[in-house]
Design a protein around this motif. Structure first.
Motif, PDB file in Angstrom:
ATOM      1  N   VAL A   1       0.826  -1.210   0.000  1.00 30.39           N
ATOM      2  CA  VAL A   1       0.000   0.000   0.000  1.00 30.39           C
ATOM      3  C   VAL A   1       0.861   1.262   0.000  1.00 30.39           C
ATOM      4  CG1 VAL A   1      -1.984  -1.125   1.054  1.00 30.39           C
ATOM      5  CG2 VAL A   1      -0.323   0.035   2.526  1.00 30.39           C
ATOM      6  N   GLU A   2       2.063   1.189   0.569  1.00 30.89           N
ATOM      7  CA  GLU A   2       2.962   2.351   0.517  1.00 30.89           C
ATOM      8  C   GLU A   2       3.403   2.623  -0.911  1.00 30.89           C
ATOM      9  OE1 GLU A   2       5.015   2.382   4.966  1.00 30.89           O
ATOM     10  OE2 GLU A   2       6.117   1.534   3.277  1.00 30.89           O
ATOM     11  N   GLN A   3       3.726   1.575  -1.651  1.00 30.40           N
ATOM     12  CA  GLN A   3       4.144   1.737  -3.045  1.00 30.40           C
ATOM     13  C   GLN A   3       2.984   2.228  -3.909  1.00 30.40           C
ATOM     14  OE1 GLN A   3       7.461   1.107  -4.391  1.00 30.40           O
ATOM     15  NE2 GLN A   3       7.778   1.353  -2.205  1.00 30.40           N
ATOM     16  N   LEU A   4       1.800   1.680  -3.682  1.00 28.90           N
ATOM     17  CA  LEU A   4       0.629   2.143  -4.431  1.00 28.90           C
ATOM     18  C   LEU A   4       0.341   3.614  -4.148  1.00 28.90           C
ATOM     19  CD1 LEU A   4      -2.010  -0.746  -4.227  1.00 28.90           C
ATOM     20  CD2 LEU A   4      -0.426  -0.221  -6.077  1.00 28.90           C
ATOM     21  N   GLY A   5       0.424   3.991  -2.889  1.00 19.02           N
ATOM     22  CA  GLY A   5       0.172   5.382  -2.518  1.00 19.02           C
ATOM     23  C   GLY A   5       1.172   6.328  -3.141  1.00 19.02           C
ATOM     24  N   ALA A   6       2.442   5.940  -3.133  1.00 18.10           N
ATOM     25  CA  ALA A   6       3.478   6.776  -3.731  1.00 18.10           C
ATOM     26  C   ALA A   6       3.274   6.911  -5.241  1.00 18.10           C
ATOM     27  CB  ALA A   6       4.861   6.195  -3.432  1.00 18.10           C
ATOM     28  N   ALA A   7       2.982   5.793  -5.896  1.00 13.73           N
ATOM     29  CA  ALA A   7       2.742   5.823  -7.343  1.00 13.73           C
ATOM     30  C   ALA A   7       1.529   6.691  -7.676  1.00 13.73           C
ATOM     31  CB  ALA A   7       2.551   4.409  -7.875  1.00 13.73           C
ATOM     32  N   PHE A   8       0.481   6.587  -6.859  1.00 17.47           N
ATOM     33  CA  PHE A   8      -0.719   7.403  -7.057  1.00 17.47           C
ATOM     34  C   PHE A   8      -0.381   8.881  -6.952  1.00 17.47           C
ATOM     35  CE2 PHE A   8      -4.189   9.872  -5.264  1.00 17.47           C
ATOM     36  CZ  PHE A   8      -5.231   9.606  -6.136  1.00 17.47           C
ATOM     37  N   GLN A   9       0.414   9.257  -5.940  1.00 24.52           N
ATOM     38  CA  GLN A   9       0.755  10.670  -5.756  1.00 24.52           C
ATOM     39  C   GLN A   9       1.584  11.199  -6.918  1.00 24.52           C
ATOM     40  OE1 GLN A   9      -0.190  12.930  -3.081  1.00 24.52           O
ATOM     41  NE2 GLN A   9       0.430  14.184  -4.830  1.00 24.52           N
ATOM     42  N   ILE A  10       2.550  10.405  -7.372  1.00 25.56           N
ATOM     43  CA  ILE A  10       3.369  10.832  -8.516  1.00 25.56           C
ATOM     44  C   ILE A  10       2.498  11.001  -9.756  1.00 25.56           C
ATOM     45  CG2 ILE A  10       5.244  10.167 -10.083  1.00 25.56           C
ATOM     46  CD1 ILE A  10       6.488   8.683  -7.641  1.00 25.56           C
ATOM     47  N   GLN A  11       1.577  10.065  -9.973  1.00 23.41           N
ATOM     48  CA  GLN A  11       0.656  10.169 -11.113  1.00 23.41           C
ATOM     49  C   GLN A  11      -0.217  11.402 -10.989  1.00 23.41           C
ATOM     50  OE1 GLN A  11       0.913   8.059 -13.721  1.00 23.41           O
ATOM     51  NE2 GLN A  11      -0.523   9.415 -14.775  1.00 23.41           N
ATOM     52  N   ASP A  12      -0.650  11.705  -9.776  1.00 23.29           N
ATOM     53  CA  ASP A  12      -1.446  12.909  -9.541  1.00 23.29           C
ATOM     54  C   ASP A  12      -0.644  14.164  -9.864  1.00 23.29           C
ATOM     55  OD1 ASP A  12      -3.996  14.028  -8.412  1.00 23.29           O
ATOM     56  OD2 ASP A  12      -2.609  14.931  -6.980  1.00 23.29           O
ATOM     57  N   ASP A  13       0.640  14.159  -9.496  1.00 20.89           N
ATOM     58  CA  ASP A  13       1.516  15.284  -9.821  1.00 20.89           C
ATOM     59  C   ASP A  13       1.653  15.451 -11.338  1.00 20.89           C
ATOM     60  OD1 ASP A  13       1.928  15.564  -7.103  1.00 20.89           O
ATOM     61  OD2 ASP A  13       3.885  14.557  -7.115  1.00 20.89           O
ATOM     62  N   LEU A  14       1.743  14.328 -12.044  1.00 16.71           N
ATOM     63  CA  LEU A  14       1.858  14.370 -13.506  1.00 16.71           C
ATOM     64  C   LEU A  14       0.596  14.939 -14.142  1.00 16.71           C
ATOM     65  CD1 LEU A  14       3.586  10.913 -13.975  1.00 16.71           C
ATOM     66  CD2 LEU A  14       4.542  13.094 -14.753  1.00 16.71           C
ATOM     67  N   ILE A  15      -0.555  14.480 -13.670  1.00 12.12           N
ATOM     68  CA  ILE A  15      -1.828  14.960 -14.208  1.00 12.12           C
ATOM     69  C   ILE A  15      -1.952  16.470 -14.033  1.00 12.12           C
ATOM     70  CG2 ILE A  15      -4.345  14.912 -13.833  1.00 12.12           C
ATOM     71  CD1 ILE A  15      -4.018  11.901 -13.222  1.00 12.12           C
ATOM     72  N   ALA A  16      -1.478  16.964 -12.892  1.00 15.71           N
ATOM     73  CA  ALA A  16      -1.609  18.397 -12.586  1.00 15.71           C
ATOM     74  C   ALA A  16      -0.876  19.289 -13.581  1.00 15.71           C
ATOM     75  CB  ALA A  16      -1.109  18.678 -11.167  1.00 15.71           C
ATOM     76  N   ILE A  17       0.180  18.751 -14.218  1.00 14.62           N
ATOM     77  CA  ILE A  17       0.889  19.581 -15.196  1.00 14.62           C
ATOM     78  C   ILE A  17       0.644  19.163 -16.648  1.00 14.62           C
ATOM     79  CG2 ILE A  17       2.722  20.139 -13.558  1.00 14.62           C
ATOM     80  CD1 ILE A  17       4.550  18.266 -15.184  1.00 14.62           C
ATOM     81  N   LYS A  18       0.055  17.971 -16.863  1.00 17.14           N
ATOM     82  CA  LYS A  18      -0.122  17.479 -18.225  1.00 17.14           C
ATOM     83  C   LYS A  18      -1.550  17.556 -18.749  1.00 17.14           C
ATOM     84  CE  LYS A  18       1.860  13.749 -19.609  1.00 17.14           C
ATOM     85  NZ  LYS A  18       2.251  12.334 -19.726  1.00 17.14           N
TER      86      LYS A  18
END
Length: 204
Positions: free
Chosen positions: A97-114
């Motif tokens: 769940v830590e890895q999933l959460g981290a991946a989700f946050q990074i993806q969210d960061d990507l969406i915010a600029i793309k």
């Protein structure tokens, strides 16, 4: 809203006595775990706010630790409690769940600029840049990229510190991030985290 949110932290803890009547050791474990993870959530959120308000740049390792203590906290709390109730080792599921959460946050960061759709829904282009957030993308561009000049790195920080809504300036920052290769790196990092998480849990 803040007060209501704070109350919601307390409600699950108040319910522990209601559902666990006789097992004092389990009751103690659940109280302790809830308090630990609630504290972790506040630590993670505080680091995030401190970095972009204090104009500090985290390393990749610091950023990943922050999102482990922010985005991953609530699912980690749930699996720790379930594992405790079932008296099972929680090492692998916590890592998952830590890895999933981290991946989700990074993806969210990507969406915010793309994402143009996201920008339209939020009413502002590149919201994280407007807020001055030091994301993994920004950190990688600043510390690791050899595709942009020192002047471009300085300009990126200058734009982050502006907290501007000017779309021309925000697009300039997005262009620097794209040129740096940090966007592609973040996409790869999130993908690798998900793959590693699934591979590890499959072996457990």
């Amino acid at each position: 809203a803040v007060n209501t949110g704070t109350i919601m932290y307390c409600v699950p803890i108040m319910k522990i006595d209601e559902f666990i009547k006789e097992d004092d050791s389990l009751k103690y474990f659940m109280y302790k775990t809830c308090c630990e993870e609630t504290a972790n959530l506040h630590f993670g959120q505080n680091w995030d706010i401190h970095w972009h308000n204090g104009k500090l740049m985290p390393t990749e390792e610091q950023y990943l630790q922050m999102i482990t203590n922010k985005t991953s906290v609530l699912p980690r709390l749930c699996v720790r409690l379930i594992a405790g109730i079932m008296k099972e080792d929680d090492t692998e599921i916590v890592n998952f769940v830590e890895q999933l959460g981290a991946a989700f946050q990074i993806q969210d960061d990507l969406i915010a600029i793309k994402s143009d759709i996201y920008a339209k829904e939020r009413g502002i282009l590149a919201e994280d840049i407007h807020e001055g957030k030091r994301t993994l993308i920004v950190s990688h561009a600043y510390f690791k990229s050899d595709k942009i000049t020192d002047a471009e790195k300085s300009r990126l920080l200058e734009i982050l510190d502006m907290k501007t809504k000017d779309e021309t300036i925000l697009r300039e920052a997005v262009n620097i991030l794209n040129k740096s290769g940090a966007v592609e790196y973040a996409e790869m990092r999130a993908k690798t985290m998900l793959e590693d998480a699934w591979e590890r849990i499959d072996k457990a």
